[in-house]
Motif scaffolding. Structure first.
Motif, PDB file in Angstrom:
ATOM      1  N   ALA A  50       0.826  -1.210   0.000  1.00 58.20           N
ATOM      2  CA  ALA A  50       0.000   0.000   0.000  1.00 58.20           C
ATOM      3  C   ALA A  50       0.861   1.262   0.000  1.00 58.20           C
ATOM      4  O   ALA A  50       0.635   2.177  -0.794  1.00 58.20           O
ATOM      5  CB  ALA A  50      -0.930  -0.003   1.215  1.00 58.20           C
ATOM      6  N   PHE A  51       1.853   1.307   0.872  1.00 58.48           N
ATOM      7  CA  PHE A  51       2.667   2.514   0.975  1.00 58.48           C
ATOM      8  C   PHE A  51       3.515   2.727  -0.275  1.00 58.48           C
ATOM      9  O   PHE A  51       3.685   3.856  -0.730  1.00 58.48           O
ATOM     10  CB  PHE A  51       3.533   2.475   2.229  1.00 58.48           C
ATOM     11  CG  PHE A  51       2.748   2.430   3.519  1.00 58.48           C
ATOM     12  CD1 PHE A  51       1.415   2.823   3.571  1.00 58.48           C
ATOM     13  CD2 PHE A  51       3.340   1.988   4.678  1.00 58.48           C
ATOM     14  CE1 PHE A  51       0.688   2.782   4.753  1.00 58.48           C
ATOM     15  CE2 PHE A  51       2.621   1.941   5.873  1.00 58.48           C
ATOM     16  CZ  PHE A  51       1.298   2.342   5.909  1.00 58.48           C
ATOM     17  N   ALA A  52       4.021   1.645  -0.854  1.00 59.04           N
ATOM     18  CA  ALA A  52       4.806   1.766  -2.090  1.00 59.04           C
ATOM     19  C   ALA A  52       3.911   2.247  -3.241  1.00 59.04           C
ATOM     20  O   ALA A  52       4.309   3.099  -4.034  1.00 59.04           O
ATOM     21  CB  ALA A  52       5.457   0.432  -2.439  1.00 59.04           C
ATOM     22  N   THR A  53       2.698   1.708  -3.320  1.00 61.40           N
ATOM     23  CA  THR A  53       1.765   2.121  -4.368  1.00 61.40           C
ATOM     24  C   THR A  53       1.389   3.590  -4.202  1.00 61.40           C
ATOM     25  O   THR A  53       1.354   4.348  -5.183  1.00 61.40           O
ATOM     26  CB  THR A  53       0.496   1.246  -4.347  1.00 61.40           C
ATOM     27  OG1 THR A  53       0.879  -0.126  -4.524  1.00 61.40           O
ATOM     28  CG2 THR A  53      -0.478   1.641  -5.438  1.00 61.40           C
ATOM     29  N   CYS A  60       2.517  10.217  -2.890  1.00 59.22           N
ATOM     30  CA  CYS A  60       2.259  10.445  -1.470  1.00 59.22           C
ATOM     31  C   CYS A  60       3.535  10.238  -0.651  1.00 59.22           C
ATOM     32  O   CYS A  60       4.207   9.213  -0.777  1.00 59.22           O
ATOM     33  CB  CYS A  60       1.169   9.493  -0.985  1.00 59.22           C
ATOM     34  SG  CYS A  60       0.628   9.796   0.698  1.00 59.22           S
ATOM     35  N   ALA A  61       3.850  11.200   0.180  1.00 64.03           N
ATOM     36  CA  ALA A  61       5.042  11.118   1.030  1.00 64.03           C
ATOM     37  C   ALA A  61       4.933   9.922   1.973  1.00 64.03           C
ATOM     38  O   ALA A  61       3.853   9.633   2.489  1.00 64.03           O
ATOM     39  CB  ALA A  61       5.189  12.399   1.844  1.00 64.03           C
ATOM     40  N   PRO A  62       6.037   9.229   2.198  1.00 63.46           N
ATOM     41  CA  PRO A  62       6.018   8.051   3.085  1.00 63.46           C
ATOM     42  C   PRO A  62       5.981   8.474   4.562  1.00 63.46           C
ATOM     43  O   PRO A  62       6.980   8.416   5.267  1.00 63.46           O
ATOM     44  CB  PRO A  62       7.311   7.322   2.725  1.00 63.46           C
ATOM     45  CG  PRO A  62       8.218   8.394   2.225  1.00 63.46           C
ATOM     46  CD  PRO A  62       7.335   9.429   1.577  1.00 63.46           C
ATOM     47  N   LEU A  63       4.819   8.900   5.010  1.00 69.52           N
ATOM     48  CA  LEU A  63       4.667   9.383   6.379  1.00 69.52           C
ATOM     49  C   LEU A  63       4.611   8.261   7.402  1.00 69.52           C
ATOM     50  O   LEU A  63       4.852   8.486   8.583  1.00 69.52           O
ATOM     51  CB  LEU A  63       3.400  10.236   6.501  1.00 69.52           C
ATOM     52  CG  LEU A  63       3.322  11.471   5.615  1.00 69.52           C
ATOM     53  CD1 LEU A  63       1.994  12.173   5.828  1.00 69.52           C
ATOM     54  CD2 LEU A  63       4.488  12.406   5.905  1.00 69.52           C
ATOM     55  N   LEU A  64       4.240   7.064   6.971  1.00 66.47           N
ATOM     56  CA  LEU A  64       4.161   5.909   7.863  1.00 66.47           C
ATOM     57  C   LEU A  64       5.206   4.883   7.463  1.00 66.47           C
ATOM     58  O   LEU A  64       5.468   4.687   6.280  1.00 66.47           O
ATOM     59  CB  LEU A  64       2.775   5.266   7.807  1.00 66.47           C
ATOM     60  CG  LEU A  64       1.597   6.123   8.267  1.00 66.47           C
ATOM     61  CD1 LEU A  64       0.295   5.355   8.089  1.00 66.47           C
ATOM     62  CD2 LEU A  64       1.771   6.530   9.714  1.00 66.47           C
ATOM     63  N   GLU A  65       5.765   4.216   8.454  1.00 68.71           N
ATOM     64  CA  GLU A  65       6.747   3.155   8.215  1.00 68.71           C
ATOM     65  C   GLU A  65       6.080   1.800   8.438  1.00 68.71           C
ATOM     66  O   GLU A  65       5.312   1.627   9.396  1.00 68.71           O
ATOM     67  CB  GLU A  65       7.920   3.295   9.184  1.00 68.71           C
ATOM     68  CG  GLU A  65       8.726   4.561   9.008  1.00 68.71           C
ATOM     69  CD  GLU A  65       9.579   4.523   7.756  1.00 68.71           C
ATOM     70  OE1 GLU A  65       9.948   3.419   7.319  1.00 68.71           O
ATOM     71  OE2 GLU A  65       9.874   5.607   7.223  1.00 68.71           O
ATOM     72  N   TYR A  81      -4.986   8.899  10.309  1.00 66.18           N
ATOM     73  CA  TYR A  81      -5.738  10.051   9.822  1.00 66.18           C
ATOM     74  C   TYR A  81      -4.835  11.026   9.059  1.00 66.18           C
ATOM     75  O   TYR A  81      -5.189  11.498   7.974  1.00 66.18           O
ATOM     76  CB  TYR A  81      -6.420  10.754  10.997  1.00 66.18           C
ATOM     77  CG  TYR A  81      -7.306  11.892  10.590  1.00 66.18           C
ATOM     78  CD1 TYR A  81      -8.575  11.669  10.056  1.00 66.18           C
ATOM     79  CD2 TYR A  81      -6.880  13.206  10.729  1.00 66.18           C
ATOM     80  CE1 TYR A  81      -9.392  12.723   9.674  1.00 66.18           C
ATOM     81  CE2 TYR A  81      -7.699  14.265  10.349  1.00 66.18           C
ATOM     82  CZ  TYR A  81      -8.939  14.013   9.823  1.00 66.18           C
ATOM     83  OH  TYR A  81      -9.748  15.055   9.438  1.00 66.18           O
ATOM     84  N   THR A  82      -3.663  11.295   9.603  1.00 66.38           N
ATOM     85  CA  THR A  82      -2.714  12.200   8.951  1.00 66.38           C
ATOM     86  C   THR A  82      -2.277  11.652   7.600  1.00 66.38           C
ATOM     87  O   THR A  82      -2.215  12.376   6.603  1.00 66.38           O
ATOM     88  CB  THR A  82      -1.483  12.436   9.856  1.00 66.38           C
ATOM     89  OG1 THR A  82      -1.939  13.021  11.076  1.00 66.38           O
ATOM     90  CG2 THR A  82      -0.471  13.351   9.198  1.00 66.38           C
ATOM     91  N   TYR A  83      -1.991  10.344   7.552  1.00 62.63           N
ATOM     92  CA  TYR A  83      -1.581   9.719   6.295  1.00 62.63           C
ATOM     93  C   TYR A  83      -2.711   9.810   5.263  1.00 62.63           C
ATOM     94  O   TYR A  83      -2.471  10.122   4.092  1.00 62.63           O
ATOM     95  CB  TYR A  83      -1.187   8.257   6.530  1.00 62.63           C
ATOM     96  CG  TYR A  83      -0.659   7.595   5.297  1.00 62.63           C
ATOM     97  CD1 TYR A  83       0.664   7.747   4.911  1.00 62.63           C
ATOM     98  CD2 TYR A  83      -1.477   6.816   4.492  1.00 62.63           C
ATOM     99  CE1 TYR A  83       1.154   7.145   3.759  1.00 62.63           C
ATOM    100  CE2 TYR A  83      -1.003   6.212   3.349  1.00 62.63           C
ATOM    101  CZ  TYR A  83       0.315   6.382   2.992  1.00 62.63           C
ATOM    102  OH  TYR A  83       0.787   5.786   1.851  1.00 62.63           O
ATOM    103  N   LEU A  84      -3.932   9.533   5.685  1.00 62.84           N
ATOM    104  CA  LEU A  84      -5.064   9.583   4.760  1.00 62.84           C
ATOM    105  C   LEU A  84      -5.311  11.000   4.247  1.00 62.84           C
ATOM    106  O   LEU A  84      -5.679  11.184   3.080  1.00 62.84           O
ATOM    107  CB  LEU A  84      -6.320   9.018   5.419  1.00 62.84           C
ATOM    108  CG  LEU A  84      -6.269   7.521   5.708  1.00 62.84           C
ATOM    109  CD1 LEU A  84      -7.494   7.092   6.495  1.00 62.84           C
ATOM    110  CD2 LEU A  84      -6.139   6.710   4.423  1.00 62.84           C
TER     111      LEU A  84
END
Length: 102
Positions: A50-53, A60-65, A81-84
């Motif tokens: 999901a994060f790579a896509t 989208c900036a990789p805000l979550l690891e 919420y911030t990531y979304l």
């Protein structure tokens, strides 16, 4: 359209398997991966996909690891919420989400 193993009711536990992120991204980029092959127990794989896509397709900036997401059984609601919000902003910028003009 409803997705198997996904029922979003909040910004924490509903996102814990990574499938909600995958379902959301798959709705915008259906050719990016085979959603039907994903399993709820494969959390690390789901988050990574999901994060790579989101980064590759939506910018989208990789805000979550991934490691932070799998470390806890329930993700932090404020982080999700911030990531979304960031993902939404990126999708709007790419013209994939229509907004009302004021």
């Amino acid at each position: 359209r409803p997705r198997q193993h996904v029922e979003v009711q909040n910004f924490s536990g509903s996102w814990g398997s990574g499938l909600a992120f995958c379902a959301l991204l798959h709705s915008f980029f259906p050719d990016a991966f085979d959603y039907g092959s994903l399993e709820p127990a494969a959390r690390r794989r789901n988050f990574a996909l999901a994060f790579a896509t989101a980064e590759e397709r939506a910018g989208c900036a990789p805000l979550l690891e991934v490691e932070d997401m799998v470390r806890l059984p329930v993700p932090d609601a404020k982080c999700v919420y911030t990531y979304l919000q960031e993902l939404y902003r990126c999708l709007v910028a790419k013209g994939l989400v229509k907004t009302k003009k004021r």
